[in-house]
Design a protein around this motif. Structure first.
Motif, PDB file in Angstrom:
ATOM      1  N   PRO A  32       0.838  -1.199   0.000  1.00  0.00           N
ATOM      2  CA  PRO A  32       0.000   0.000   0.000  1.00  0.00           C
ATOM      3  C   PRO A  32       0.872   1.248   0.000  1.00  0.00           C
ATOM      4  CG  PRO A  32      -0.080  -1.104   2.142  1.00  0.00           C
ATOM      5  CD  PRO A  32       0.692  -1.992   1.225  1.00  0.00           C
ATOM      6  N   VAL A  33       0.315   2.326  -0.528  1.00  0.00           N
ATOM      7  CA  VAL A  33       1.103   3.550  -0.678  1.00  0.00           C
ATOM      8  C   VAL A  33       1.708   4.000   0.654  1.00  0.00           C
ATOM      9  CG1 VAL A  33       0.975   6.004  -1.290  1.00  0.00           C
ATOM     10  CG2 VAL A  33      -0.089   4.310  -2.750  1.00  0.00           C
ATOM     11  N   GLY A  34       0.960   3.791   1.741  1.00  0.00           N
ATOM     12  CA  GLY A  34       1.477   4.203   3.048  1.00  0.00           C
ATOM     13  C   GLY A  34       2.795   3.521   3.394  1.00  0.00           C
ATOM     14  N   ARG A  35       2.881   2.225   3.064  1.00  0.00           N
ATOM     15  CA  ARG A  35       4.099   1.473   3.348  1.00  0.00           C
ATOM     16  C   ARG A  35       5.269   1.962   2.490  1.00  0.00           C
ATOM     17  NH1 ARG A  35       5.057  -5.019   2.346  1.00  0.00           N
ATOM     18  NH2 ARG A  35       7.017  -5.154   3.494  1.00  0.00           N
ATOM     19  N   LEU A  36       4.964   2.203   1.214  1.00  0.00           N
ATOM     20  CA  LEU A  36       6.005   2.688   0.297  1.00  0.00           C
ATOM     21  C   LEU A  36       6.486   4.077   0.702  1.00  0.00           C
ATOM     22  CD1 LEU A  36       4.320   1.535  -3.004  1.00  0.00           C
ATOM     23  CD2 LEU A  36       6.460   0.630  -2.078  1.00  0.00           C
ATOM     24  N   GLY A  41      10.341   7.829   3.119  1.00  0.00           N
ATOM     25  CA  GLY A  41      10.384   8.956   4.054  1.00  0.00           C
ATOM     26  C   GLY A  41       9.687  10.211   3.540  1.00  0.00           C
ATOM     27  N   VAL A  42       8.575  10.014   2.816  1.00  0.00           N
ATOM     28  CA  VAL A  42       7.793  11.169   2.352  1.00  0.00           C
ATOM     29  C   VAL A  42       6.311  10.926   2.640  1.00  0.00           C
ATOM     30  CG1 VAL A  42       9.396  11.827   0.518  1.00  0.00           C
ATOM     31  CG2 VAL A  42       7.564  10.222   0.007  1.00  0.00           C
ATOM     32  N   SER A  43       5.487  11.965   2.475  1.00  0.00           N
ATOM     33  CA  SER A  43       4.050  11.812   2.705  1.00  0.00           C
ATOM     34  C   SER A  43       3.443  10.959   1.589  1.00  0.00           C
ATOM     35  CB  SER A  43       3.378  13.177   2.739  1.00  0.00           C
ATOM     36  OG  SER A  43       3.270  13.685   1.425  1.00  0.00           O
ATOM     37  N   GLN A  44       2.292  10.349   1.876  1.00  0.00           N
ATOM     38  CA  GLN A  44       1.651   9.472   0.888  1.00  0.00           C
ATOM     39  C   GLN A  44       1.328  10.194  -0.409  1.00  0.00           C
ATOM     40  OE1 GLN A  44      -1.469   6.877   2.046  1.00  0.00           O
ATOM     41  NE2 GLN A  44      -0.760   6.653   4.149  1.00  0.00           N
ATOM     42  N   ALA A  45       0.768  11.405  -0.276  1.00  0.00           N
ATOM     43  CA  ALA A  45       0.372  12.153  -1.476  1.00  0.00           C
ATOM     44  C   ALA A  45       1.600  12.501  -2.306  1.00  0.00           C
ATOM     45  CB  ALA A  45      -0.358  13.419  -1.074  1.00  0.00           C
ATOM     46  N   HIS A  46       2.641  12.910  -1.623  1.00  0.00           N
ATOM     47  CA  HIS A  46       3.882  13.277  -2.287  1.00  0.00           C
ATOM     48  C   HIS A  46       4.512  12.043  -2.948  1.00  0.00           C
ATOM     49  CE1 HIS A  46       7.193  15.755  -3.251  1.00  0.00           C
ATOM     50  NE2 HIS A  46       8.026  15.326  -2.324  1.00  0.00           N
ATOM     51  N   PHE A  47       4.420  10.912  -2.262  1.00  0.00           N
ATOM     52  CA  PHE A  47       5.035   9.692  -2.791  1.00  0.00           C
ATOM     53  C   PHE A  47       4.437   9.292  -4.131  1.00  0.00           C
ATOM     54  CE2 PHE A  47       5.220   5.214  -3.632  1.00  0.00           C
ATOM     55  CZ  PHE A  47       6.575   4.980  -3.533  1.00  0.00           C
TER      56      PHE A  47
END
Lengths: 164, 135
Positions: A32-36, A41-47
Motif C-alpha cells: 500500500p502507498v502508506g508502506r512505500l 520517508g515522504v508523505s503518501q500524497a507526495h510519494f
C-alpha cells in the motif's frame, strides 16, 4: 519545466528508488502507498505523485508488472502448477491472476509456458535480474483501459505514450 | 596483461561518500586522488585486480554543464545506470560481511545457474550484482 523528471531532487529520487527496490525484492507482498511512502520517508500524497513522475508509472502498476515478470520466469523455469505460481507471486485468487496476466501479456499463463518450453534460452551468462527484465511486459496503459480496448475489439496503438 | 581497459568510471552523488563506501566497506583501495580546484579525479581499485581502476566521478562542471549534470544526477539516483558486476569467492560470506557494514542489499544471495548471486547498491544508487566465481 517543473514537470520535467530531471528536475526532481536527486536525494528524493534516491529515496524513491529505495521503495522501488523493496517492491522488486518482495513483489508478492502487499505494498500500500502508506508502506512505500514510509520506506521513502515522504508523505503518501507526495510519494504517489513523485514516483509516477520519476519512473513513468504509478507504484501499483509498477508492482503488477514485477509480479507478472516473476510469474513468467516461474512459468518458464519451473514445472510448478499455475495455481501455486499465482499465490506465490502475490495474487489472492487464480481468477484475478489469470485475468490480469492475459490483460497485460495478451496470453494465458499456460500459453506462455508452452511457448517458453519450446524455445531454448541461452541467458546463463546474463545476470538473472537483467534476463528477467528483458521479459518484463510493457505496461503503458492502465489494466482497466486494456480491458476496455479489448472489449471494444480495438487494437492498442503502437508506441502509445503515457500522458504524464 | 599489458593492454586492455585501465579505467571505467561511475557517476556518484558525492565523492567522499563514495570513497567511504568503496574503500571503507567494499575493501577497495585508492589508486589516484588528485584535485584541481573543484575538480577531483578519484579512482579506486580492487586489491586483487591492480590493472583496473574504477573512477568515482561527480557529474558537474567543467566536464558537464549544470543542466546536464542535474539530469545525470537524477538518472543515477533512479538506478538507471548500466549494471556493475563484482566477482567474489564466496557470495554468502561476502553478503554477511557487507550487510553487517550497512551495505544496502537489493537481493539476498540466491543459487542460480550453478552459482550464487546477490545485489546491492552504492550510496548514489548504482546497482551491483555480486556473483560467486565458478570454481
Amino acid at each position: 519545466m517543473s514537470g520535467s523528471p530531471s528536475n526532481q531532487d536527486p536525494a528524493l529520487l534516491r529515496r524513491l528508488l529505495r521503495a522501488r527496490d523493496r517492491m522488486d525484492a518482495a513483489s508478492h507482498e502487499e505494498w500500500p502507498v502508506g508502506r512505500l511512502a514510509q520506506v521513502s520517508g515522504v508523505s503518501q500524497a507526495h510519494f504517489a505523485r513523485s514516483f509516477k513522475q520519476a519512473f513513468g508509472t504509478p507504484p501499483h502498476r509498477y508492482l503488477l508488472t514485477r509480479r507478472i515478470e516473476r510469474a513468467i520466469s516461474l512459468l518458464r523455469e519451473t514445472d510448478r502448477p499455475i495455481t501455486d505460481i499465482a499465490f506465490e507471486t502475490g495474487w489472492a485468487s487464480l481468477g484475478t491472476f489469470g485475468r490480469t496476466f492475459r490483460d497485460i501479456t495478451g496470453s494465458s499463463p499456460s500459453a506462455i509456458r508452452s511457448r517458453a518450453k519450446a524455445t531454448p534460452h541461452e541467458l546463463g551468462q546474463v545476470p538473472v535480474c537483467i534476463a528477467s527484465a528483458a521479459h518484463r511486459p510493457h505496461l503503458t496503459t492502465a489494466v482497466s483501459e486494456k480491458r476496455r480496448l479489448a472489449a471494444d475489439g480495438t487494437n492498442e496503438p503502437e508506441q502509445q505514450q503515457e500522458i504524464p | 596483461m599489458n593492454q586492455g581497459i585501465e579505467v571505467v568510471g561511475v557517476y556518484v552523488h558525492d565523492q567522499d561518500e563514495a570513497l567511504a563506501f568503496y574503500v571503507g566497506k567494499l575493501g577497495f583501495r585508492v589508486h589516484t586522488d588528485v584535485g584541481n580546484g573543484d575538480y577531483r579525479w578519484l579512482t579506486v581499485q580492487h586489491p586483487e585486480q591492480p590493472s583496473f581502476q574504477l573512477g568515482l566521478f561527480t557529474p558537474g562542471p567543467p566536464v558537464l554543464d549544470a543542466a546536464t549534470a542535474q539530469a545525470v544526477r537524477a538518472i543515477v539516483a533512479k538506478g538507471a545506470m548500466p549494471p556493475l558486476v563484482l566477482k567474489v569467492d564466496d557470495c554468502r560470506a561476502a553478503h554477511a560481511r557487507l550487510l553487517a557494514l550497512g551495505v544496502e542489499f537489493t537481493q539476498e544471495p540466491v543459487d542460480r545457474y550453478g552459482t550464487v548471486d546477490a545485489g546491492f547498491r552504492d550510496p548514489s544508487g548504482n546497482g551491483w550484482k555480486m556473483i560467486q566465481g565458478h570454481g
